[in-house]
Design an enzyme around this catalytic site. Structure first.
Site, PDB file in Angstrom:
ATOM      1  N   LYS A  39       0.852  -1.201   0.000  1.00  0.00           N
ATOM      2  CA  LYS A  39       0.000   0.000   0.000  1.00  0.00           C
ATOM      3  C   LYS A  39       0.884   1.247   0.000  1.00  0.00           C
ATOM      4  CE  LYS A  39      -0.204  -0.156   5.055  1.00  0.00           C
ATOM      5  NZ  LYS A  39      -1.002  -0.546   6.227  1.00  0.00           N
ATOM      6  N   ARG A 137     -10.115   0.205  15.178  1.00  0.00           N
ATOM      7  CA  ARG A 137     -10.072   0.962  13.929  1.00  0.00           C
ATOM      8  C   ARG A 137     -11.024   0.267  12.967  1.00  0.00           C
ATOM      9  NH1 ARG A 137      -4.294   1.566  11.038  1.00  0.00           N
ATOM     10  NH2 ARG A 137      -5.028  -0.415  10.236  1.00  0.00           N
ATOM     11  N   TYR A 267      15.398  31.378   5.405  1.00  0.00           N
ATOM     12  CA  TYR A 267      14.206  32.110   5.859  1.00  0.00           C
ATOM     13  C   TYR A 267      14.274  32.452   7.335  1.00  0.00           C
ATOM     14  CZ  TYR A 267      11.523  31.214   1.586  1.00  0.00           C
ATOM     15  OH  TYR A 267      11.061  31.190   0.296  1.00  0.00           O
TER      16      TYR A 267
END
Ligand SMILES: *Cc1c(COP(=O)(O)O)cnc(C)c1O
Length: 378
Positions: A39, A137, A267
């Site tokens: 996956k 779940r 930055y």
């Protein structure tokens, strides 16, 4: 002519992947099938290349979360059984049959939707039941599970191949929850309703497969261990030592800046140079999955040791302090993740700096980072 790639790339060692697959097969033993979990693009490594390499190594099946992921495998020529772990969305019912998938079912709606979209002449649709034994779940309760099986029988045209559940705490081998989940699973499967059915039982992820032999059953679903990362947390478990690292994330210095004390880097001027410094600029940033959290915390591996990441990581660029490494110049290679020796940067190390787990580090490596597979296919 082959197009040159940007000088930031992820190397995926397919030989190490195959080695880890063999470690999984050995742990599983002869009676337990191993279905690699590919996956999320094989945890960021590239699902097609990973699945093809594992199929060539005799993988018996695969697990994905989404119909889309299964389609990618089928289009690449993967013929093995594919377990669809995450369910299917509205409109994807016909894909389940067309792509020859084995969905994990967890609600009566799943059965109704599949039954409604079935073709009349179709062969029985293989399915697994997904029961929740403590993960809290996806999954059905034990009571709902028995109802689902009755619904499958009543609808007809289904072949219930197995029952799966997922472990919540197997990565911490001392926790008692893994045993409690096994007990709940066994209690569920001892119901008289199951009598006369032969079912494949599946429980183990990587941690279960390696550290909890009783969870192996007939089908294991390892993911992270195949990608060379120990599933255990915190600390280690000896069973993970056989795994070989699979990924190395590399880049090249694009520029060396010589900076005087008082000047700042990046930055917000978040890093102020205290001594005359050689700052190396790397063409990688948070858009590539090189997390902003590494700024001021992380380090990269250069010839000679670890060079600290200084200032803020920006979208496309990162600065490292090379003052202690005068031998490293523009164009030289830098390792962001992986590498060998005492200063190597395992996935676990980056995860620690990023306040996350190795899974998220791997899945987060951006799509714009080219993947290079070793050994490259002949
Ligand atoms: C992701 C997943 C796995 C694989 O887990 P690892 O810890 O990577 O081995 C197994 N089963 C299910 C249901 C999953 O979602």
């Amino acid at each position: 002519m082959e197009t040159a790639i940007r000088p930031t790339w992820l190397e995926v060692d397919l030989a190490a992947l195959v080695h880890n697959h063999q470690v999984a097969r050995q742990a599983a033993g002869p009676d337990c099938a191993v279905y690699p979990v590919v996956k999320a693009d094989a945890y960021g490594l590239g699902a097609v290349e990973v699945a093809l390499a594992l199929a060539a190594d005799g993988a018996q099946g695969f697990c994905v979360a989404l119909v889309e992921e299964a389609r990618e495998l089928r289009e690449a020529g993967i013929r093995q059984p594919v377990l669809l772990m995450g369910g299917f969305g509205p409109g994807q019912e016909t894909d389940v049959a067309d792509l020859d998938l084995i969905p994990l079912l967890f609600r009566s709606e799943d059965v109704e939707r599949l039954a409604r979209h079935r073709r009349r002449d179709a062969t029985p649709q293989p399915v697994f039941l997904k029961v929740d034994t403590g993960m809290g779940r996806l999954g059905c309760s034990s009571e709902k599970g028995l109802g689902l099986v009755r619904a499958l029988d009543a609808a007809g045209g289904f072949e219930l191949r197995g029952v799966a559940t997922h472990l919540a705490c197997a990565d911490e081998p001392h926790r008692p929850e893994t045993r409690w989940q096994q007990e709940r699973f066994a209690a569920f499967l001892s119901h008289p309703q199951w009598r006369g059915r032969s079912l494949v039982r599946s429980m183990a992820n990587s941690a279960g497969l390696l550290a909890h032999p009783e969870t192996r059953m007939q089908l294991a679903r390892p993911g992270i261990m195949l990608y060379g990362v120990s599933p255990f947390h915190p600390g280690e478990h000896p069973s993970a030592q056989a795994l070989r690292p699979v990924v190395t994330w590399r880049t090249r210095v694009v520029q060396i800046r010589h900076m005087a004390p008082g000047s700042s880097v990046g930055y917000g001027g978040a890093f102020r140079v205290a001594r005359p410094s050689r700052i190396g600029i790397l063409p990688v940033g948070y858009a590539d999955g090189y997390s902003r959290r590494l700024g001021g915390r992380g380090a990269v591996l250069v010839a000679g040791g670890r060079a600290p990441v200084v200032g803020r990581v920006s979208m496309d660029l990162t600065a490292v302090d090379l003052t202690a490494f005068p031998q490293v110049g523009s164009g030289d290679e830098v390792i962001l993740l992986g590498g060998k020796g005492p200063d190597a940067l395992p996935v676990e190390q980056l995860a620690d700096w990023m306040d996350t787990i190795p899974y998220e580090v791997l899945c987060g490596i951006g799509k714009r980072v080219p993947r290079l597979y070793l050994p490259s296919p002949a």
